[in-house]
Design an enzyme around this catalytic site. Sequence first.
Site, PDB file in Angstrom:
ATOM      1  CD  GLU A 258      -1.081  -1.444   7.076  1.00 22.80           C
ATOM      2  OE1 GLU A 258      -1.765  -2.101   8.221  1.00 22.80           O
ATOM      3  OE2 GLU A 258       0.188  -2.900   6.959  1.00 22.80           O
ATOM      4  NE  ARG A 262       1.787  -4.746   7.479  1.00 20.03           N
ATOM      5  CZ  ARG A 262       1.345  -5.513   8.529  1.00 20.03           C
ATOM      6  NH1 ARG A 262       2.076  -6.780   8.157  1.00 20.03           N
ATOM      7  NH2 ARG A 262       0.162  -5.229   8.705  1.00 20.03           N
ATOM      8  CG  ASP A 389      -1.337   5.450  14.814  1.00 10.72           C
ATOM      9  OD1 ASP A 389      -1.055   5.581  13.749  1.00 10.72           O
ATOM     10  OD2 ASP A 389      -1.482   4.238  15.320  1.00 10.72           O
ATOM     11  CD  GLU A 523       1.658  -0.613  18.558  1.00  8.80           C
ATOM     12  OE1 GLU A 523       1.848  -0.545  17.530  1.00  8.80           O
ATOM     13  OE2 GLU A 523       1.556  -1.424  19.384  1.00  8.80           O
TER      14      GLU A 523
END
Length: 629
Positions: A258, A262, A389, A523
Amino acid sequence: MLMRKVPGFVPASPWGLRLPQKFLFLLFLSGLVTLCFGALFLLPHSSRLKRLFLAPRTQQPGLEVVAEIAGHAPAREQEPPPNPAAAPAPGEDDPSSWASPRRRKGGLRRTRPTGPRVEATAARGNSIPASRPGDEGVPFRFDFNAFRSRLRHPVLGTRADESQEPQSQVRAQREKIKEMMQFAWQSYKRYAMGKNELRPLTKDGYEGNMFGGLSGATVIDSLDTLYLMELKEEFQEAKAWVEESFHLNVSGEASLFEVNIRYIGGLLSAFYLTGEEVFRIKAIRLGEKLLPAFNTPTGIPKGVVSFKSGNWGWATAGSSSILAEFGSLHLEFLHLTELSGNQVFAEKVRNIRKVLRKIEKPFGLYPNFLSPVSGNWVQHHVSVGGLGDSFYEYLIKSWLMSGKTDMEAKNMYYEALEAIETYLLNVSPGGLTYIAEWRGGILDHKMGHLACFSGGMIALGAEDAKEEKRAHYRELAAQITKTCHESYARSDTKLGPEAFWFNSGREAVATQLSESYYILRPEVVESYMYLWRQTHNPIYREWGWEVVLALEKYCRTEAGFSGIQDVYSSTPNHDNKQQSFFLAETLKYLYLLFSEDDLLSLEDWVFNTEAHPLPVNHSDSSGRAWGRH
């Protein structure tokens, strides 16, 4: 002479000291000398004094400390170069001219910092040199002007004069999305500025515990979206906060994944868009704080890193690292090497590739869990949704970002895609194409919302597939994206659930309340954007506009946007959270969907998994980070 005649008198030394006292004095003196020399060599910041006594040694590549990261100017300080942002690409505004002469009520106070705080005083436009690896004292500079000159399109596109542009439906739709971004930002600024995310119902901020004490996730995530939407005043507010209030001296435990996607991604993107040194410096400094996560027996990083101790967390033989997390570092870490000259970032992610290439993969599939201690798969659970993913996404994007020289990434991507087609791809009785989840050979016939990025990914990679497979991949991308649209269309709110199933005669719907929520995820609209740019089929803009209307109706509150708890309720409850990725991804992809193709052209940029644009390597050479594999 008189003293010698006194009974019992022992003559003193020439300094007036008796012999035992002399020994004590010499002992004290030797200790003092030892202490002084020890301090000279062992105390921090004594490197210059060491050079007086020690022969110089060659510094190992990848282990240098860049000057601005250490908080010091280089040993041979040179005059800083002009602001690299001073020469914008043709047809663009000068980013440095985005200073706002006014501030709305409740805006940030722009005060100039005082004192030696390097973080806040990082140049407003002035470049701070860094040490080139293995060449101590020679300044390293990233040539921003040369980088911008190699882009094939202006960053903000070839914009027409809006005063002469006819009022069109697409322009009005784009302006509406821009207004949504402005509202989301202003709500955050008013009620939660500096916190990680806004809670719009209670009108306060939320910190969470996955960033290790870092703050301002929404600020960092919003920078590039504000810039490309030309919300100049809001961008300056965000930049000012980064300069003055974004501190890296934190001591909590953070998610490596993360923080990377980010914070590192957002800062890198902001630098490449503007040339502002503060973003580059912060990205490199934060990147170095993540490096201890790689100190494992295999070099596969753990998911959690302690900013206090520098250790990697959960270091037990039975623990595991997640494929989507350690597999989604490549783009950002190559750019950290490119901007710092420090090869250690690139070396870390190349080692991950090396481990993955060697390990045996069941049926060519990549399971979601790998032990960083043994280097073996922990479970045989395979998913293109959560846990897996973005690993696949970063393979094809690494190929594209390298200027199509990273053959290793290309081969790994198409091999993985072939295995996914063979073992996970299904078509429902109703004709909907979906990617199931695989558990040791048994399929769960469901897709997560996170897996809906795959339509866009497959479309993005279709062009470079074998010629006989290109049309097939384009059609597959369209069919998967259609299925994800159906998950939206079959709900009462026209927003999609967190997961949807294909069984018992029910297709593309959630089967339990715990999977029926929507948290402002991007998404599906991400795939709409890629399919639009590839086909210009108007259906993708129609579907995207349906999402805009649903967001306005069900997620907009008095003080920001909020996720909802049940997409199948016409009066859903809100979850009281405006996710930072809503500003970074969802609104950005929607804006791009209704913009011209040369706004952040896919010839020049790839998006990390938080939708932060990173540039393609158009350099004639392989560069510092991009090797040819």
